[in-house]
Scaffold this active site. Structure first.
Site, PDB file in Angstrom:
ATOM      1  N   HIS A 135       0.837  -1.201   0.000  1.00  0.00           N
ATOM      2  CA  HIS A 135       0.000   0.000   0.000  1.00  0.00           C
ATOM      3  C   HIS A 135       0.874   1.253   0.000  1.00  0.00           C
ATOM      4  CE1 HIS A 135      -3.144  -2.850   1.276  1.00  0.00           C
ATOM      5  NE2 HIS A 135      -3.997  -1.966   0.790  1.00  0.00           N
ATOM      6  N   LYS A 139      -0.383   4.727   4.634  1.00  0.00           N
ATOM      7  CA  LYS A 139      -1.217   3.750   5.345  1.00  0.00           C
ATOM      8  C   LYS A 139      -0.557   3.382   6.667  1.00  0.00           C
ATOM      9  CE  LYS A 139      -3.639  -0.678   4.807  1.00  0.00           C
ATOM     10  NZ  LYS A 139      -4.953  -0.117   5.206  1.00  0.00           N
TER      11      LYS A 139
END
Length: 240
Positions: A135, A139
Site C-alpha cells: 500500500h 497507510k
C-alpha cells in the site's frame, strides 16, 4: 438515496463524488472536529440526523465506536478495519435492530479473490503459502485488513496454521504450518494483495491490484443501495 457519511477523509470524499454522479444525495457528514472546508452539513451525533436513508463509514475506531454506542437508527455500511474483533462484536449486536454491512475491502474483486483462495487451498494442501500486501506510504495499519481476511480464509481450511511476520527474528527453516505475512509501504500504491503457493519445482501466484480507490467507494455505494431494502441483520458480500 440520501446518504450520511461517517468521516470525510479521502475515501468518503470519493463516495460523495461518485454517489452524486449516480443521483444520490449527501445529507451530511459526521466528523470528530467540524471543518470549514467540508461542503456538507456537519453533525456530531446520529440522533441529530433526521432525513438519511443509510450511513456509509470510512473513518476510524475513534470516530465510529462512540457513534455505535448511540441509538443508531440507520442502515450502516462499514469499511473501518481497525480493532476488528471489537468492531465485529459491536456490529453483530447492532444488526439485531438495523441492517449492517461490513467488509474489510469494498472491492468485489477482492471478494472474488477470497473465493478463489478458498477453492485453491484444499487443492494445494502440500504447498507453502505466503501472503503479501502493498500500500501507499501513508497507510498506518499493517498488515492490511484485507490480508487478515485472506489469512482467515486459510485458517478456516487448514489446521494448526502459524502466522509468521518476521522470519529474520526466527532464524530457522520454514515449518509446513507457517503462513508468511508481509507488508510493503511505499509511494502511491493503491492496494495490492498476493497469495503465493510454493511447491516443489513450481509456484502459483494469485494477485489482486487496485488501480483506483474508486473501486472501494463504488463498492460501498453499491452495498448501500442493496442494504436499504434489507431486513435487520449482518451482511457481507456473501449474503447481500
Amino acid at each position: 438515496m440520501k446518504i450520511l457519511l461517517i468521516g470525510y477523509g479521502a475515501m468518503n470524499q470519493r463516495v460523495a463524488r461518485l454517489a452524486e454522479e449516480k443521483g444520490h444525495e449527501i445529507v451530511g457528514v459526521i466528523e470528530n472536529t467540524p471543518k470549514a472546508t467540508t461542503p456538507y452539513q456537519q453533525y456530531q451525533h446520529i440522533a441529530d440526523v433526521k432525513d438519511a436513508d443509510v450511513a456509509i463509514d470510512f473513518s476510524n475506531p475513534n470516530l465510529l465506536f462512540p457513534l455505535l454506542d448511540e441509538e443508531f437508527h440507520l442502515p450502516l455500511v462499514v469499511a473501518t478495519t481497525g480493532e476488528k474483533e471489537k468492531l465485529l462484536n459491536k456490529l453483530d449486536e447492532l444488526s439485531q435492530n438495523i441492517p449492517v454491512f461490513f467488509s474489510a475491502n469494498m472491492s468485489y474483486g477482492v471478494h472474488a479473490l477470497t473465493k478463489i483462495l478458498a477453492a485453491a487451498v484444499p487443492l494445494l494442501d502440500e504447498f507453502d503459502i505466503e501472503l503479501t500486501e502493498a500500500h501507499h506510504n501513508k497507510k498506518v495499519d499493517a498488515p492490511s485488513g484485507t490480508l487478515e481476511k485472506l489469512y482467515d480464509v486459510i485458517v478456516s481450511l487448514k489446521e494448526n496454521v502459524t502466522p509468521v511476520y518476521d522470519r529474520h527474528e526466527l532464524n530457522e527453516k520454514r515449518q509446513p504450518q507457517d503462513i508468511g505475512i508481509h507488508s510493503i509501504r511505499g509511494g502511491t500504491i493503491v492496494g495490492e494483495h498476493e497469495v503465493l503457493f510454493a511447491g516443489t519445482d513450481e509456484t502459483i501466484q494469485i494477485t489482486h491490484r487496485a488501480q483506483s480507490k474508486d473501486i472501494f467507494a463504488n463498492g460501498a455505494i453499491q452495498a448501500a443501495e442493496r442494504l436499504v431494502n434489507k431486513p435487520n441483520g449482518f451482511y457481507t458480500f456473501d449474503n447481500l
